[in-house]
Design a protein around this motif. Structure first.
Motif, PDB file in Angstrom:
ATOM      1  N   LEU A 137      12.939   5.832 -13.356  1.00 22.95           N
ATOM      2  CA  LEU A 137      12.939   5.385 -14.743  1.00 22.95           C
ATOM      3  C   LEU A 137      12.670   6.610 -15.601  1.00 22.95           C
ATOM      4  O   LEU A 137      11.578   7.180 -15.566  1.00 22.95           O
ATOM      5  N   THR A 138      13.678   7.021 -16.370  1.00 18.03           N
ATOM      6  CA  THR A 138      13.573   8.223 -17.187  1.00 18.03           C
ATOM      7  C   THR A 138      13.318   7.834 -18.643  1.00 18.03           C
ATOM      8  O   THR A 138      14.117   7.107 -19.237  1.00 18.03           O
ATOM      9  N   PRO A 139      12.226   8.300 -19.237  1.00 19.23           N
ATOM     10  CA  PRO A 139      11.935   7.971 -20.639  1.00 19.23           C
ATOM     11  C   PRO A 139      13.016   8.527 -21.570  1.00 19.23           C
ATOM     12  O   PRO A 139      13.444   9.676 -21.420  1.00 19.23           O
ATOM     13  N   ALA A 140      13.450   7.720 -22.527  1.00 21.74           N
ATOM     14  CA  ALA A 140      14.479   8.147 -23.475  1.00 21.74           C
ATOM     15  C   ALA A 140      13.972   9.275 -24.375  1.00 21.74           C
ATOM     16  O   ALA A 140      14.744  10.138 -24.796  1.00 21.74           O
ATOM     17  N   ALA A 141      12.674   9.276 -24.662  1.00 23.80           N
ATOM     18  CA  ALA A 141      12.094  10.290 -25.543  1.00 23.80           C
ATOM     19  C   ALA A 141      11.734  11.573 -24.799  1.00 23.80           C
ATOM     20  O   ALA A 141      11.185  12.493 -25.385  1.00 23.80           O
ATOM     21  N   GLY A 142      12.047  11.619 -23.531  1.00 22.38           N
ATOM     22  CA  GLY A 142      11.701  12.794 -22.734  1.00 22.38           C
ATOM     23  C   GLY A 142      10.412  12.559 -21.971  1.00 22.38           C
ATOM     24  O   GLY A 142       9.760  11.525 -22.102  1.00 22.38           O
ATOM     25  N   GLY A 143      10.063  13.517 -21.179  1.00 24.62           N
ATOM     26  CA  GLY A 143       8.863  13.380 -20.375  1.00 24.62           C
ATOM     27  C   GLY A 143       9.205  13.215 -18.907  1.00 24.62           C
ATOM     28  O   GLY A 143      10.368  13.213 -18.513  1.00 24.62           O
TER      29      GLY A 143
END
Length: 66
Positions: free
Chosen positions: A9-15
């Motif tokens: 699960l990749t955060p849309a806002a980065g991280g």
């Protein structure tokens, strides 16, 4: 029957992405009659898929709650 699913699960806002692995083991009885063996296998596959979906939902909820 063993089914393994890796998820990310990749955060849309980065991280940093969240990852996990779910493993489901299902057993089913086979029969001597061909149709009965196919029906038992299909039932096992359906139960495995449902259990895997439930485990993925729980893992994602746990990961998002942190």
């Amino acid at each position: 029957m063993v089914i393994t699913a890796d998820w990310t699960l990749t955060p849309a806002a980065g991280g940093a992405p969240l990852t996990g692995r779910e493993i489901v083991t299902i057993t089913y009885a086979t029969a001597d009659q061909p149709y009965a063996a196919i029906a038992a296998q299909q039932d096992g596959e359906e139960r495995a898929a449902a259990d895997l979906a439930r485990r993925l939902r729980l893992s994602l909820m746990r990961a998002l709650a942190e």
